[in-house]
Design a protein around this motif. Sequence first.
Motif, short mmCIF file in Angstrom:
data_model
loop_
_atom_site.label_atom_id
_atom_site.label_comp_id
_atom_site.label_asym_id
_atom_site.label_seq_id
_atom_site.Cartn_x
_atom_site.Cartn_y
_atom_site.Cartn_z
N LYS A 68 0.84 -1.14 0.13
CA LYS A 68 -0.35 -0.14 0.15
C LYS A 68 1.08 1.26 -0.24
N LEU A 69 1.48 1.55 0.94
CA LEU A 69 3.25 2.38 1.07
C LEU A 69 3.65 2.81 -0.59
N ARG A 70 3.98 1.29 -0.85
CA ARG A 70 5.48 1.61 -2.28
C ARG A 70 4.28 1.38 -3.77
N ILE A 71 3.68 0.95 -4.03
CA ILE A 71 2.59 0.98 -4.94
C ILE A 71 1.13 1.95 -5.11
N LYS A 72 0.87 2.13 -3.52
CA LYS A 72 -0.69 2.65 -3.62
C LYS A 72 -0.11 3.79 -3.40
N HIS A 73 0.46 3.91 -3.14
CA HIS A 73 1.25 5.63 -2.46
C HIS A 73 0.28 5.88 -0.80
N TRP A 74 0.10 4.91 -0.09
CA TRP A 74 -0.97 5.80 0.93
C TRP A 74 -0.30 5.67 2.00
N GLY A 75 -0.54 7.14 2.82
CA GLY A 75 0.07 7.07 4.33
C GLY A 75 -0.70 5.63 4.86
N ARG A 76 -0.06 6.28 6.55
CA ARG A 76 0.26 5.27 7.52
C ARG A 76 -1.92 5.29 8.02
N ILE A 77 -2.12 6.39 7.90
CA ILE A 77 -3.61 6.78 8.46
C ILE A 77 -4.65 5.80 7.70
N LYS A 78 -4.44 6.05 6.67
CA LYS A 78 -5.42 5.35 5.92
C LYS A 78 -5.02 3.02 5.39
N ILE A 79 -3.89 3.00 5.41
CA ILE A 79 -2.88 1.75 5.99
C ILE A 79 -3.53 1.12 7.01
N ARG A 80 -3.23 1.74 8.66
CA ARG A 80 -4.13 1.32 9.13
C ARG A 80 -5.72 0.69 9.39
N GLN A 81 -6.71 1.36 8.74
CA GLN A 81 -7.38 1.72 8.58
C GLN A 81 -7.72 0.41 7.80
N GLY A 82 -7.12 -0.56 6.21
CA GLY A 82 -7.28 -1.42 6.20
C GLY A 82 -7.01 -2.43 6.45
N LEU A 83 -5.39 -2.15 7.05
CA LEU A 83 -5.54 -3.53 8.00
C LEU A 83 -6.36 -3.45 9.44
N ARG A 84 -7.51 -2.85 10.04
CA ARG A 84 -8.25 -2.60 10.97
C ARG A 84 -9.63 -3.57 9.87
N LEU A 85 -9.92 -3.55 9.00
CA LEU A 85 -11.14 -3.37 8.45
C LEU A 85 -10.47 -5.15 7.61
N LYS A 86 -9.54 -5.51 7.95
CA LYS A 86 -8.91 -7.23 7.30
C LYS A 86 -8.81 -7.69 9.09
N GLN A 87 -9.46 -6.92 10.17
CA GLN A 87 -9.00 -7.51 11.40
C GLN A 87 -7.58 -8.29 12.24
N ILE A 88 -6.83 -7.09 12.04
CA ILE A 88 -5.24 -7.92 12.49
C ILE A 88 -5.58 -6.54 13.49
N PRO A 89 -4.84 -7.42 14.74
CA PRO A 89 -5.16 -6.80 15.98
C PRO A 89 -3.44 -5.60 15.75
N GLU A 90 -3.94 -4.31 16.77
CA GLU A 90 -3.16 -3.75 16.70
C GLU A 90 -1.30 -3.67 17.03
N LYS A 91 -0.91 -5.07 17.90
CA LYS A 91 0.07 -4.92 18.24
C LYS A 91 0.84 -5.59 17.10
N ILE A 92 0.12 -6.42 16.14
CA ILE A 92 0.78 -6.38 14.78
C ILE A 92 0.71 -5.59 13.92
N VAL A 93 0.18 -4.43 13.98
CA VAL A 93 0.09 -3.36 13.05
C VAL A 93 0.80 -2.44 13.67
N GLN A 94 1.33 -2.10 14.79
CA GLN A 94 2.41 -1.44 15.00
C GLN A 94 3.80 -2.21 14.54
N LEU A 95 4.47 -3.68 15.04
CA LEU A 95 5.55 -4.45 14.18
C LEU A 95 5.67 -3.63 12.93
N ALA A 96 3.82 -4.20 11.77
CA ALA A 96 4.73 -4.11 10.76
C ALA A 96 4.74 -2.77 9.96
#
Length: 157
Positions: A68-96
């Motif tokens: 999402k960063l390198r291809i779609k050029h999304w920022g952290r806010i939009k990437i985090r929303q996408g990961l939340r929609l896929k129900q990724i736990p916050e601690k995994i999001v922070q590591l990523a």
Amino acid sequence: MGSNFSFLEAKHKIEAYCAYQDRSHFEVKNKLFSWGQSPDQVDQLMAYLIENKFLDEGRFAESYVSGKLRIKHWGRIKIRQGLRLKQIPEKIVQLAFKTIDPDEYFTILKHEIAKKQKDLASEKDPWKKKAKVLRYVQSKGFENDLIFEALAEVEEE
């Protein structure tokens, strides 16, 4: 509701589905249920996929962030929303998110600003132009403090 696939067919199909690209647990569970697998079968298949490294939420989150960063050029806010929609736990999001290089992130933001300014070359009012650029990079999910810093740098160049 009857099963569309036998357990074995579902196992082979879901292996291929996961091997094709990294998936979140949420996506895989939904796919299995859509194929008419019972909750017990879904649990069994999920355990099998995780055990055999077909599924890894950390790996999924990292590849999602990178793409999402390198291809779609999304920022952290939009990437985090996408990961939340896929129900990724916050601690995994922070590591990523730790895999994001801050310099590369800032360069991508500046590139998006410059590209949008070029697209808006016909806009004569500098305030309107700046507002449109600002809204654009905000919609891409970049943080305001970084946007203002990047805008200043792009205007200096």
